[in-house]
Scaffold this motif. Sequence first.
Motif, PDB file in Angstrom:
ATOM      1  N   PHE A 253      34.354  31.624  40.408  1.00 12.17           N
ATOM      2  CA  PHE A 253      35.049  31.690  39.113  1.00 12.17           C
ATOM      3  C   PHE A 253      34.988  33.094  38.528  1.00 12.17           C
ATOM      4  O   PHE A 253      35.977  33.599  38.001  1.00 12.17           O
ATOM      5  CB  PHE A 253      34.423  30.695  38.119  1.00 12.17           C
ATOM      6  N   GLU A 254      33.819  33.723  38.622  1.00 13.06           N
ATOM      7  CA  GLU A 254      33.628  35.008  37.946  1.00 13.06           C
ATOM      8  C   GLU A 254      34.037  36.194  38.817  1.00 13.06           C
ATOM      9  O   GLU A 254      34.791  37.053  38.368  1.00 13.06           O
ATOM     10  CB  GLU A 254      32.170  35.147  37.483  1.00 13.06           C
ATOM     11  N   GLU A 256      35.698  36.116  41.942  1.00 17.97           N
ATOM     12  CA  GLU A 256      37.038  35.979  42.542  1.00 17.97           C
ATOM     13  C   GLU A 256      38.094  35.576  41.499  1.00 17.97           C
ATOM     14  O   GLU A 256      39.256  35.415  41.840  1.00 17.97           O
ATOM     15  CB  GLU A 256      36.998  34.940  43.675  1.00 17.97           C
ATOM     16  N   ARG A 257      37.661  35.341  40.284  1.00 14.58           N
ATOM     17  CA  ARG A 257      38.571  34.951  39.179  1.00 14.58           C
ATOM     18  C   ARG A 257      39.373  33.697  39.510  1.00 14.58           C
ATOM     19  O   ARG A 257      40.605  33.677  39.418  1.00 14.58           O
ATOM     20  CB  ARG A 257      39.518  36.109  38.836  1.00 14.58           C
TER      21      ARG A 257
END
Length: 264
Positions: A253-254, A256-257
């Motif tokens: 999530f953070e 690799e967005r």
Amino acid sequence: MIRLLSTDFDGTLVDHYASPPVAPVLFELFAQLQRCGVLWAVNTGRDLRFALDGLREFAFPVEPDYILTNEREIFHRNPQGEWQDYGDWNRRCLQAHERMFQTEAPMLNEMLRFIRDETRAEPIYEENKPVGLVAQNDAEMDRVIAHLHKARKPDSLFHYQRNTIYLRFCHADYSKGAALGELCRLVKISPKETFTAGDHHNDLSMLDGRYARWPAAPGNAIDEVKEAVRKAGGYVATARCSDGVVEALRHFFEVERLAPPGLA
Ligand SMILES: [Mg+2]
């Protein structure tokens, strides 16, 4: 963005050696993800009843949207809330296995002979049919697997799923990965939007990048699994089991967005 989670159960979500066996932070994150529209499939070697027992035993406050069982079958809830076959995959899977066990009877018999004469492993029967075995230890399982590969013709459909000291005979085309591929097709979610996590040999088919772009392994996973996950560009966590799954999801999530919209 990640829209589908496919997680193994024992040794990946559940740490049988920890108290509590599942970290509360995993429950919170999965509940949050489901509220954001992310779907969750338990992808396990357990059968359906045993998988549901496990969810109760470890007091999961969140319920999976799908349960993939026996390393090959797919279940979802019908409008009445009962778990049932999803599509015709399970029927095709059963037929393929019946055909395979007929055509591969000599191979099966050779494996049963080897188990009886050359090991202390115990065959496992379901409805009077041999479906697998339990070995005394990992070294004995290594010997069983080596013999299977020696006895098996290169194009044979006779294959297996290995999980610790348990082994299930199966059709070469069916695995956790193949079932996940079919689930993606049914729910119209791309493997590029799919996260998967597992810890043992029987998870390798869903961790090599073919069926899920975002594979992960908890810190307790066996070395072959960690290696496969790294090779597929996935994430190997430091933390064990559920804490490791949360660590991997946060990484995706953070870094690799890939967080779904609305995730706090
Ligand atoms: Mg496992």
